[in-house]
Enzyme design. Sequence first.
Site, PDB file in Angstrom:
ATOM      1  N   ASP A  78      90.082  13.464 -39.655  1.00  6.40           N
ATOM      2  CA  ASP A  78      90.402  12.031 -39.661  1.00  6.40           C
ATOM      3  C   ASP A  78      89.415  11.205 -38.829  1.00  6.40           C
ATOM      4  OD1 ASP A  78      92.579  12.413 -41.301  1.00  6.40           O
ATOM      5  OD2 ASP A  78      94.006  12.591 -39.654  1.00  6.40           O
TER       6      ASP A  78
ATOM      7  N   ARG B 208      86.605   7.922 -48.088  1.00  2.00           N
ATOM      8  CA  ARG B 208      86.003   7.533 -46.804  1.00  2.00           C
ATOM      9  C   ARG B 208      84.486   7.687 -46.781  1.00  2.00           C
ATOM     10  NH1 ARG B 208      90.954   9.342 -42.760  1.00  2.00           N
ATOM     11  NH2 ARG B 208      92.042   7.352 -43.025  1.00  2.00           N
TER      12      ARG B 208
HETATM   13  C1  S3P Z   1      97.846  15.482 -41.548  1.00  2.00           C
HETATM   14  C2  S3P Z   1      96.934  16.288 -42.169  1.00  2.00           C
HETATM   15  C3  S3P Z   1      95.617  15.822 -42.635  1.00  2.00           C
HETATM   16  C4  S3P Z   1      95.247  14.475 -42.026  1.00  2.00           C
HETATM   17  C5  S3P Z   1      96.397  13.507 -42.055  1.00  2.00           C
HETATM   18  C6  S3P Z   1      97.571  14.057 -41.280  1.00  2.00           C
HETATM   19  C7  S3P Z   1      99.143  16.048 -41.130  1.00  2.00           C
HETATM   20  O1  S3P Z   1      95.642  15.686 -44.035  1.00  2.00           O
HETATM   21  O2  S3P Z   1      94.138  13.929 -42.721  1.00  2.00           O
HETATM   22  O3  S3P Z   1      96.011  12.265 -41.500  1.00  2.00           O
HETATM   23  O4  S3P Z   1      99.866  15.407 -40.343  1.00  2.00           O
HETATM   24  O5  S3P Z   1      99.456  17.173 -41.567  1.00  2.00           O
HETATM   25  P1  S3P Z   1      95.290  16.917 -45.016  1.00  2.00           P
HETATM   26  O6  S3P Z   1      96.324  17.936 -44.858  1.00  2.00           O
HETATM   27  O7  S3P Z   1      95.287  16.303 -46.392  1.00  2.00           O
HETATM   28  O8  S3P Z   1      93.920  17.374 -44.601  1.00  2.00           O
END
Ligand code: S3P
Length: 432
Positions: free
Chosen positions: A314, A345
Amino acid sequence: MRFLVEPGGSLTGSVRVPGDKSMSHRTVMLGALAEGTTVATGFLEGQDALCTVQAFRGMGVTIRGPEQGKIEIDGVGMHGLKPPVDVLDMGNSGTSIRLLSGLLAAQSFDSTMTGDVSLQKRPMGRVTTPLAAMGAVIDSDEGRPPLHIKGGKSLRSIHYDMPVASAQVKSCVLLAGLFAEGRTSVTEPAPTRDHTERMLRGFGYDVECENEVISLQGGGALKAATLDIPADISSAAFFLVAASIAEGSDLTLEHVGMNPTRSGVITILTLMGADIEVLNEREVGGEPVADLRVRSASLTGIEIPQDLVPLAIDEFPILFIAAACAAGTTTLSGAEELRVKESDRIASMAEGLTRLGVQNEVRSDGIVITGGQMTGGEVNTFHDHRIAMSFSIAALRANGPIQVNDCDHVATSFPGFAALAQGAGLRISEVF
Ligand code: S3P
């Protein structure tokens, strides 16, 4: 709402950014299914976490707060959720919709989840595929929200070999696995954030992690917990970069979550030459926490090691601003997942960087950025909170003001961002 940011300035003092988004979501989900009342402090009062709160209220769970970061959830037990009267609106929150699909697939009632324009474009096949293998029945709009989940299905356990490194997919399968018959397990292509595993253990549920296979036995119960949610390292990242790139800065970030599956941003910035001191390391409720002192430094471009990508997933928008301020070239590859976040992004950042005169070359799985003088200008955010905050930080090193359009979404993860950043020294104002 737009941000107007005058160029220059430095960051000093101490700030505590809001609570961790991932942990806030999971607190509500596990607290709702637990026996007893869960009390958490440091809860994120951002729109994403509030969508999760609203969804559980809609299913009959009594939740007090959040107020000044304190929330109390009266758990209804594993089988106590009530059918929602309305469609559950997950707003901008991918974590809410993907994790909840695992829980809702196991309920006795039907449910529908949807979200805003950004969420409606995001891929859900990554969760509906393993859930279908567990016996769930979910209809979507060609793999995108809304999701219509059929109730009354008894789930069977599976082993899922995840094709993408995604904590949301892992968590979805594990949460469905709580209700499945037998032992559910997942393997991930690379380690991703492990808050679900840690928090399940904190709620008294046994989760095993052996030879990179994460597994749990269905049919158990959760016990209410008391939690202290640390500040979100993903929100702290904006200040880590801000204080690094702005001359004369010396800023301390308090009580930051330092889970090793989340701290890739510190490793990457340190490789670029950042001066980040990790102070008062401690453990709070099963999660490592520290204060971070960051002082201005001359950054140098690097090739970002691919194994760090899931650990900083992120933080790339703000890391691209660090790259724009670094000497030489920074190369990111192996990061195609960035294309399916709240916006694409890679494309969103490339567009804004180009508008500010930063040389960049977009690749299918990453970007190459050459550091240099940034100009002022007007940039778009594509409904993406992290794009908005990243370009406002860029003004610290631009030679003219930056206007960041469409910034309402910042409140999804970082309510009060502009005020906190202004207090620390960013010349930012909100224009309505
Ligand atoms: C998150 C996992 C990530 C991250 C998101 C929050 C989570 O996504 O980008 O902001 O809380 O499990 P992905 O699992 O799609 O990588």
